[in-house]
Design a protein around this motif. Structure first.
Motif, PDB file in Angstrom:
ATOM      1  N   GLY A 146       1.743   9.240  -6.228  1.00 22.33           N
ATOM      2  CA  GLY A 146       2.065  10.592  -5.788  1.00 22.33           C
ATOM      3  C   GLY A 146       1.128  11.125  -4.731  1.00 22.33           C
ATOM      4  O   GLY A 146       0.895  12.329  -4.633  1.00 22.33           O
ATOM      5  N   VAL A 147       0.555  10.193  -3.923  1.00 25.68           N
ATOM      6  CA  VAL A 147      -0.328  10.606  -2.819  1.00 25.68           C
ATOM      7  C   VAL A 147       0.245  10.062  -1.514  1.00 25.68           C
ATOM      8  O   VAL A 147       1.044   9.126  -1.513  1.00 25.68           O
ATOM      9  CB  VAL A 147      -1.774  10.076  -3.021  1.00 25.68           C
ATOM     10  CG1 VAL A 147      -2.385  10.669  -4.281  1.00 25.68           C
ATOM     11  CG2 VAL A 147      -1.816   8.556  -3.069  1.00 25.68           C
ATOM     12  N   PRO A 148      -0.146  10.649  -0.374  1.00 28.56           N
ATOM     13  CA  PRO A 148       0.348  10.123   0.905  1.00 28.56           C
ATOM     14  C   PRO A 148      -0.209   8.729   1.157  1.00 28.56           C
ATOM     15  O   PRO A 148      -1.281   8.379   0.643  1.00 28.56           O
ATOM     16  CB  PRO A 148      -0.222  11.112   1.944  1.00 28.56           C
ATOM     17  CG  PRO A 148      -0.772  12.260   1.179  1.00 28.56           C
ATOM     18  CD  PRO A 148      -1.064  11.777  -0.203  1.00 28.56           C
ATOM     19  N   SER A 149       0.518   7.915   1.924  1.00 25.71           N
ATOM     20  CA  SER A 149      -0.031   6.629   2.346  1.00 25.71           C
ATOM     21  C   SER A 149      -1.325   6.886   3.110  1.00 25.71           C
ATOM     22  O   SER A 149      -1.362   7.711   4.021  1.00 25.71           O
ATOM     23  CB  SER A 149       0.954   5.883   3.249  1.00 25.71           C
ATOM     24  OG  SER A 149       1.888   5.179   2.469  1.00 25.71           O
ATOM     25  N   SER A 150      -2.380   6.188   2.729  1.00 26.20           N
ATOM     26  CA  SER A 150      -3.673   6.391   3.381  1.00 26.20           C
ATOM     27  C   SER A 150      -3.586   5.941   4.835  1.00 26.20           C
ATOM     28  O   SER A 150      -3.120   4.835   5.120  1.00 26.20           O
ATOM     29  CB  SER A 150      -4.752   5.591   2.654  1.00 26.20           C
ATOM     30  OG  SER A 150      -4.781   5.930   1.284  1.00 26.20           O
ATOM     31  N   PRO A 151      -4.023   6.772   5.789  1.00 25.95           N
ATOM     32  CA  PRO A 151      -3.924   6.407   7.204  1.00 25.95           C
ATOM     33  C   PRO A 151      -4.925   5.320   7.577  1.00 25.95           C
ATOM     34  O   PRO A 151      -5.965   5.174   6.931  1.00 25.95           O
ATOM     35  CB  PRO A 151      -4.266   7.716   7.922  1.00 25.95           C
ATOM     36  CG  PRO A 151      -5.165   8.441   6.970  1.00 25.95           C
ATOM     37  CD  PRO A 151      -4.662   8.084   5.597  1.00 25.95           C
ATOM     38  N   PRO A 152      -4.619   4.541   8.631  1.00 27.02           N
ATOM     39  CA  PRO A 152      -5.578   3.534   9.091  1.00 27.02           C
ATOM     40  C   PRO A 152      -6.866   4.211   9.566  1.00 27.02           C
ATOM     41  O   PRO A 152      -6.813   5.179  10.328  1.00 27.02           O
ATOM     42  CB  PRO A 152      -4.867   2.857  10.266  1.00 27.02           C
ATOM     43  CG  PRO A 152      -3.459   3.328  10.249  1.00 27.02           C
ATOM     44  CD  PRO A 152      -3.415   4.593   9.476  1.00 27.02           C
ATOM     45  N   ALA A 161       0.833  -1.210   0.000  1.00 28.15           N
ATOM     46  CA  ALA A 161       0.000   0.000   0.000  1.00 28.15           C
ATOM     47  C   ALA A 161       0.869   1.262   0.000  1.00 28.15           C
ATOM     48  O   ALA A 161       0.549   2.254  -0.664  1.00 28.15           O
ATOM     49  CB  ALA A 161      -0.932  -0.007   1.209  1.00 28.15           C
ATOM     50  N   ASP A 162       1.974   1.222   0.749  1.00 26.73           N
ATOM     51  CA  ASP A 162       2.894   2.372   0.775  1.00 26.73           C
ATOM     52  C   ASP A 162       3.493   2.626  -0.603  1.00 26.73           C
ATOM     53  O   ASP A 162       3.557   3.764  -1.079  1.00 26.73           O
ATOM     54  CB  ASP A 162       4.038   2.122   1.763  1.00 26.73           C
ATOM     55  CG  ASP A 162       3.560   1.991   3.197  1.00 26.73           C
ATOM     56  OD1 ASP A 162       2.797   2.863   3.645  1.00 26.73           O
ATOM     57  OD2 ASP A 162       3.974   1.027   3.870  1.00 26.73           O
ATOM     58  N   PHE A 163       3.957   1.555  -1.248  1.00 26.32           N
ATOM     59  CA  PHE A 163       4.583   1.712  -2.562  1.00 26.32           C
ATOM     60  C   PHE A 163       3.575   2.185  -3.602  1.00 26.32           C
ATOM     61  O   PHE A 163       3.904   3.003  -4.468  1.00 26.32           O
ATOM     62  CB  PHE A 163       5.231   0.400  -3.004  1.00 26.32           C
ATOM     63  CG  PHE A 163       6.519   0.105  -2.297  1.00 26.32           C
ATOM     64  CD1 PHE A 163       7.633   0.924  -2.465  1.00 26.32           C
ATOM     65  CD2 PHE A 163       6.633  -0.989  -1.456  1.00 26.32           C
ATOM     66  CE1 PHE A 163       8.823   0.668  -1.812  1.00 26.32           C
ATOM     67  CE2 PHE A 163       7.829  -1.266  -0.803  1.00 26.32           C
ATOM     68  CZ  PHE A 163       8.936  -0.434  -0.978  1.00 26.32           C
ATOM     69  N   GLY A 206      -7.825  10.107   1.368  1.00 28.39           N
ATOM     70  CA  GLY A 206      -7.702   8.657   1.295  1.00 28.39           C
ATOM     71  C   GLY A 206      -7.652   8.010   2.660  1.00 28.39           C
ATOM     72  O   GLY A 206      -7.188   8.618   3.627  1.00 28.39           O
ATOM     73  N   VAL A 207      -8.136   6.792   2.743  1.00 23.88           N
ATOM     74  CA  VAL A 207      -8.197   6.058   4.007  1.00 23.88           C
ATOM     75  C   VAL A 207      -7.876   4.585   3.727  1.00 23.88           C
ATOM     76  O   VAL A 207      -8.219   4.067   2.660  1.00 23.88           O
ATOM     77  CB  VAL A 207      -9.619   6.137   4.639  1.00 23.88           C
ATOM     78  CG1 VAL A 207      -9.627   5.501   6.030  1.00 23.88           C
ATOM     79  CG2 VAL A 207     -10.117   7.572   4.704  1.00 23.88           C
TER      80      VAL A 207
END
Length: 368
Positions: free
Chosen positions: A94-100, A86-88, A117-118
């Motif tokens: 080009g978006v932040p890793s979606s938080p839990p 998910a991080d990759f 994003g979530v």
């Protein structure tokens, strides 16, 4: 039990060029900023970025040696030595890793958070509610939570604007391995009521309804990551005296990926404005396992972190030993890939072509 690939790249010609071609491209690079407004993630431990930290469950990864290569070198709840799929994928988009989802404070500006994003992914999750029941967020529960997110966005932005935002976002789905691992366990105890094909058909039927539900809540672009060859994970190899892959488990992965492909084609024909990218993780990962040196790997059987034969008798826990050469191991623990493996697989999903990715790759999907 947490999932394998279930889980958690290079363009297809780089798969043929091998490790050096891949390395020259640099698998950690980001390909542009903000290709989509946001990414919403559904799945299992391949994609869990910390939801299980907030559950009363044994299926956690918020302790060493997990996270040893993650920024800050601390465990975050990812079932990995570093970043996961998910991080990759977020980096590529080009978006932040979606938080839990479970980490979002109740007093926060939820509209802003939800717009970015979530992640609903949860270690141990399956398509079936019975898979690791009570230990994780099942896929149905994840969709329940997403329904809440959808309702908030519609209430705050209005239906048209919320739909516009969601229709351009990527909905990543990484699920199925845990259901099949449970089936393999049942099969070893001969406590089975269905054949492998019947079981996979029931999974795909449930999954079709679940994806339709997400579609009805605004999703239009689905990045579907198929399961890896679950029979080759160290845990299942450890159960074979020869250390070979579990043939029955790998057969389930093939059946599942074929079933998912047909189901996605059918959904597309029914829904029209839905688009998708399917990544055959099993085929791609088997290349690494069969020709490891070509892709920079030296160890394909043993986990990097664990104890016992193949480091697969005991999970990666603080008393486990772990390897120093993590970049040349395919597996981090007895179920999950290393950061390096996850990064390579996502690169293929993002920029690859048939036979690994179809009918389009995730870059093409995001550009629609």
């Amino acid at each position: 039990m947490a999932s394998l690939f279930s889980s958690r790249g290079v363009v297809s010609f780089v798969l043929l060029l091998g490790w050096w071609g891949f390395h020259l491209m640099g698998y950690n690079c980001c390909y542009g900023e903000g290709m989509v407004p946001a990414m919403y993630v559904f799945g299992d431990s391949l994609a869990d970025v910390g939801n299980n930290n907030h559950l009363e469950t044994l299926l956690k990864a918020d302790f060493p040696h997990n996270g040893i290569d993650y920024p800050g070198h601390k465990a975050t709840g990812r079932f990995s030595n570093g970043k996961n799929s998910a991080d990759f994928l977020a980096e590529k988009l080009g978006v932040p890793s979606s938080p839990p989802y479970l980490s979002i404070p109740s007093n926060s500006n939820k509209t802003d958070v939800f717009m970015n994003g979530v992640s609903f992914a949860s270690g141990g999750a399956g398509i079936l509610d019975s898979t690791n029941s009570g230990q994780c967020l099942t896929l149905n529960k994840q969709i329940d939570y997403y329904s809440t997110v959808y309702g908030t966005l519609v209430q705050q932005l209005g239906s048209a604007q919320a739909q516009e935002h969601l229709s351009k976002s990527i909905f990543a789905v990484i699920i199925g391995s845990n259901d099949m691992l449970n089936y393999v366990k049942s099969s070893s105890s001969k406590n089975l009521k269905s054949t492998p094909q019947q079981f996979v058909d029931s999974l795909i039927s449930s999954l079709q309804g679940q994806l339709k539900r997400i579609y009805n809540l605004g999703a239009r672009k689905f990045a579907f990551i198929g399961t890896g060859p679950i029979g080759c994970c160290p845990s299942l190899r450890h159960q074979n005296k020869t250390g070979d892959c579990n043939v029955e488990a790998n057969y389930l992965s093939v059946l599942y990926n074929k079933g998912a492909t047909s189901m996605l084609q059918e959904l597309k024909s029914q829904l029209g404005d839905m688009s998708y990218s399917f990544f055959d993780t099993s085929s791609a990962l088997l290349l690494y396992i069969q020709k490891p040196a070509s892709y920079g790997f030296a160890e394909v059987k043993a986990a990097c972190c664990g104890l016992g034969d193949l480091n697969a008798k005991i999970a990666c826990i603080p008393i486990s030993t772990y390897c120093s050469n993590r970049k040349d191991h395919i597996f981090w623990d007895f179920y999950h890939p290393t950061e390096t493996t996850a990064g390579m697989l996502v690169n293929t999903a993002f920029d690859g072509a048939q036979p690994f990715v179809y009918p389009m790759n995730i870059r093409q999907l995001s550009a629609l």
